[in-house]
Scaffold this active site. Structure first.
Site, PDB file in Angstrom:
ATOM      1  N   ASP A  79       0.826  -1.203   0.000  1.00 49.13           N
ATOM      2  CA  ASP A  79       0.000   0.000   0.000  1.00 49.13           C
ATOM      3  C   ASP A  79       0.868   1.264   0.000  1.00 49.13           C
ATOM      4  O   ASP A  79       1.859   1.333   0.742  1.00 49.13           O
ATOM      5  CB  ASP A  79      -0.862  -0.035   1.277  1.00 49.13           C
ATOM      6  CG  ASP A  79      -1.967   1.000   1.285  1.00 49.13           C
ATOM      7  OD1 ASP A  79      -2.857   0.927   0.439  1.00 49.13           O
ATOM      8  OD2 ASP A  79      -1.930   1.897   2.161  1.00 49.13           O
ATOM      9  N   GLU A 111       1.657  -0.476  -4.951  1.00 50.42           N
ATOM     10  CA  GLU A 111       0.685   0.557  -5.280  1.00 50.42           C
ATOM     11  C   GLU A 111       1.451   1.869  -5.195  1.00 50.42           C
ATOM     12  O   GLU A 111       1.828   2.306  -4.109  1.00 50.42           O
ATOM     13  CB  GLU A 111      -0.472   0.571  -4.279  1.00 50.42           C
ATOM     14  CG  GLU A 111      -1.545   1.547  -4.698  1.00 50.42           C
ATOM     15  CD  GLU A 111      -2.184   2.337  -3.558  1.00 50.42           C
ATOM     16  OE1 GLU A 111      -3.275   2.869  -3.762  1.00 50.42           O
ATOM     17  OE2 GLU A 111      -1.580   2.449  -2.470  1.00 50.42           O
TER      18      GLU A 111
HETATM   19  C1  NOJ Z   1      -4.564   2.878  -0.842  1.00 52.47           C
HETATM   20  C2  NOJ Z   1      -5.674   1.926  -0.553  1.00 52.47           C
HETATM   21  O1  NOJ Z   1      -5.994   1.241  -1.734  1.00 52.47           O
HETATM   22  C3  NOJ Z   1      -6.816   2.749  -0.013  1.00 52.47           C
HETATM   23  O2  NOJ Z   1      -7.983   1.976   0.106  1.00 52.47           O
HETATM   24  C4  NOJ Z   1      -6.408   3.344   1.297  1.00 52.47           C
HETATM   25  O3  NOJ Z   1      -7.421   4.215   1.737  1.00 52.47           O
HETATM   26  C5  NOJ Z   1      -5.103   4.155   1.159  1.00 52.47           C
HETATM   27  N1  NOJ Z   1      -4.119   3.472   0.408  1.00 52.47           N
HETATM   28  C6  NOJ Z   1      -4.510   4.441   2.519  1.00 52.47           C
HETATM   29  O4  NOJ Z   1      -4.034   3.263   3.100  1.00 52.47           O
END
Ligand code: NOJ
Length: 555
Positions: free
Chosen positions: A218, A279
């Protein structure tokens, strides 16, 4: 880390083998609270997932990516983690986690879990210890605490805004402030602190030893931060003349890759090595650093989340991303839907395209959603993406062609984005509504006792059991496509075919041709064996608008 070879037998058995399994995998994302509820509390859980492993196997996915399942107060749908090495009791137990790994591996399905390393939750043991400790203590140094500005430190250390709205600093009772680039319940870790680094290595090994095959990381572009005594202003953060690429204060710093190099050493101790996908919302040319084999190894490309129904955009996105994947030594990734965006069955049914946010703000009234068009086009683009070299990430429910739910009453909403940014953004609840498994019955078969977000009556027609019986359903299209892909997929190469400008067509090795008609007129099909089509062809020799076909041609 424990000895990796002491892992349970089924883990070792499933592991044996292909270190490149992820390169062209179809990965199915499960948002666990909304997938299937085994114990009847309205919240999806591990028992529910275990009961539906058959669905995943029949669908033909190579791996599952499971969004956070850790103990959490759900300030951000589980992306606020209280304990990285446990399961939320509402979702299950560690024993059930082991059972899930075993059930998936027994069907040849790998498991990737979500790791949230940029921030924890304010209920995390170490954050609680930081609150109990003094300013300047080692406990506080694991997070980013600062004194405030103003005579009594009553002003935040900077004017930074959190990505979820509101200030990025929150004050604690003794007057210091802590940084959170997301919700205030999500304090950012201090990755300059060796204890933090060591603890995450423990977490990675904890799950690696339990049999997971990889991690989805993440906000991978945020961990490392440069925080000088005098902090820049919010406006400065966006001024490209004030920092060098790779040396921003908060985002996409070059030195974040030192962290991933350490992780890679650990990943490579497993056989095959653990995989990781980043991500990272960064410009395409910076993404390859995350995809480097010396780091995480793969990175999401989110271009298709924003792609309009436009052949030129598709061609550009595909060629750019294939070109980028090559020098990185990784593979390309494709994704139309996930737990953060409006489902693509809806996006492609909205005149004018876009991300669907304005439509959500109008409570699904403007423009009027054309469900048939959305279904035709989303099926067509999915079939196109499944023919591309690289990994395709699917989001739970898209195999049912499930549209977004825009009519959730305000009082039933859960997403922090709605509460903190309401009026500008409606938030992500509409793609997180629990899945319909059966046409009839409580919560459409999601669980025995209702669902934590309200499901609309029209979910019945999308239920898995309805689609199972219908040969032309979206579910059966996905099954056919995934089955064929498994047989056809070989080298990750693609050759563009010259066609009309409204048609996107390419050939893969084995004579596998994918052809999508983005135009308004039917177009002639080349000679070849028809493998699968996203919609009816009517006349066997032409491809209608809004349709993709796979053919096997003679090379
Ligand atoms: C990306 C995640 O996909 C999302 O759902 C989340 O709110 C943010 N990162 C913060 O962790």
């Amino acid at each position: 880390m424990t000895d990796v070879n002491s892992a349970p037998a089924h883990v070792l058995a499933a592991r044996g083998g292909d270190p490149d399994w992820w390169r062209q995998a179809v990965v199915y994302q499960i948002y666990p609270r909304s997938f299937a509820d085994g114990d009847g509390d309205g919240i999806g859980d591990l028992a529910g997932i275990i009961s539906r492993v058959g669905h995943l196997a029949e669908l033909g996915v190579d791996a599952v990516w499971m969004s956070p399942f850790y103990p959490s107060a759900l300030a951000d749908g589980g992306y606020d983690v209280d304990d990285y090495r446990d399961v939320d009791p509402r979702i299950g137990t560690l024993d059930q986690f082991d059972e899930l790994v075993e059930a998936l591996h027994a069907r040849g399905i790998r498991l990737i879990i979500d790791l949230v390393p940029n921030h924890s939750s304010d209920r995390h043991e170490w954050f609680q210890a930081a609150l109990a400790a003094k300013a300047g203590s080692p406990e506080r140094d694991r997070f980013i605490f600062r004194d405030g500005q103003g005579e009594d430190g009553e002003l935040p250390p900077s004017d930074w805004r959190s990505l979820f709205g509101g200030p990025a600093w929150t004050r604690v009772p003794d007057g210091q402030w802590y940084l959170h680039i997301f919700a205030k319940e999500q304090p950012d870790w201090n990755w300059a602190n060796p204890e933090v680094r060591a603890d995450f290595l423990r977490t990675l090994a904890f799950w690696g030893d339990r049999g997971v095959d990889g991690f989805r990381v993440d906000v991978a572009n945020a961990l490392s931060k440069r925080l000088p005594e005098v902090l820049p202003s919010q406006e400065d953060l966006a001024d490209e003349t004030l920092y060098a690429v790779g040396d921003h204060w908060l985002w996409d710093r070059d030195d974040v890759h030192d962290i991933y190099a350490e992780w890679r050493t650990l990943f490579n101790k497993y056989d095959p090595p653990l995989m990781a996908v980043a991500e990272a919302w960064v410009p395409a040319e910076r993404r390859i650093r995350y995809a480097d084999a010396a780091g995480l190894g793969q990175a999401f490309n989110f271009d298709l989340l924003r792609a309009d129904w436009d052949p030129e955009q598709f061609r550009t996105i595909i060629s750019d991303n294939l070109a980028l994947a090559e020098p990185s030594g990784s593979s390309a990734t494709w994704v139309f839907s996930n737990h953060d965006v409006v489902r693509h069955a809806t996006r492609y049914g909205l005149a004018g395209g876009g991300d669907g946010n304005d439509w959500l703000l109008s409570r699904g009234t403007k423009p009027v959603e054309d469900r048939d068009l959305g279904a035709r086009r989303s099926r067509a683009v999915t079939l196109l993406a499944l023919a591309l070299p690289g990994s395709t990430y699917l989001y739970q429910g898209e195999e049912l062609g499930l549209p977004e739910v825009a009519t959730i009453p305000d009082e039933a909403r859960q997403d922090v984005v709605f509460f903190r940014k309401g009026g500008i953004e409606m938030g992500r609840d509409g793609c997180r509504v629990p899945l319909p498994w059966t046409e009839h019955g409580t919560s459409f078969g999601f669980g025995p006792n209702g669902a934590h977000l309200p499901q609309p009556a029209w979910f019945a027609e999308y239920a898995a059991d309805v689609q199972d019986k219908s040969p032309d359903s979206t579910l059966n299209l996905y099954r056919r496509a995934l089955g064929l892909r498994r047989k056809l997929q070989t080298a990750g190469t693609l050759e563009w075919l010259m066609t009309d400008s409204t048609v996107v067509a390419f050939r893969r090795p084995n004579g596998w041709v994918s052809m999508t008609n983005f135009g308004t007129e039917p177009t002639a099909l080349p000679e070849g064996e028809l493998l699968v089509t996203s919609g009816p062809l009517n006349d066997g020799n032409v491809l209608p608008p809004d349709t993709t076909v796979w053919l096997r041609t003679v090379e």
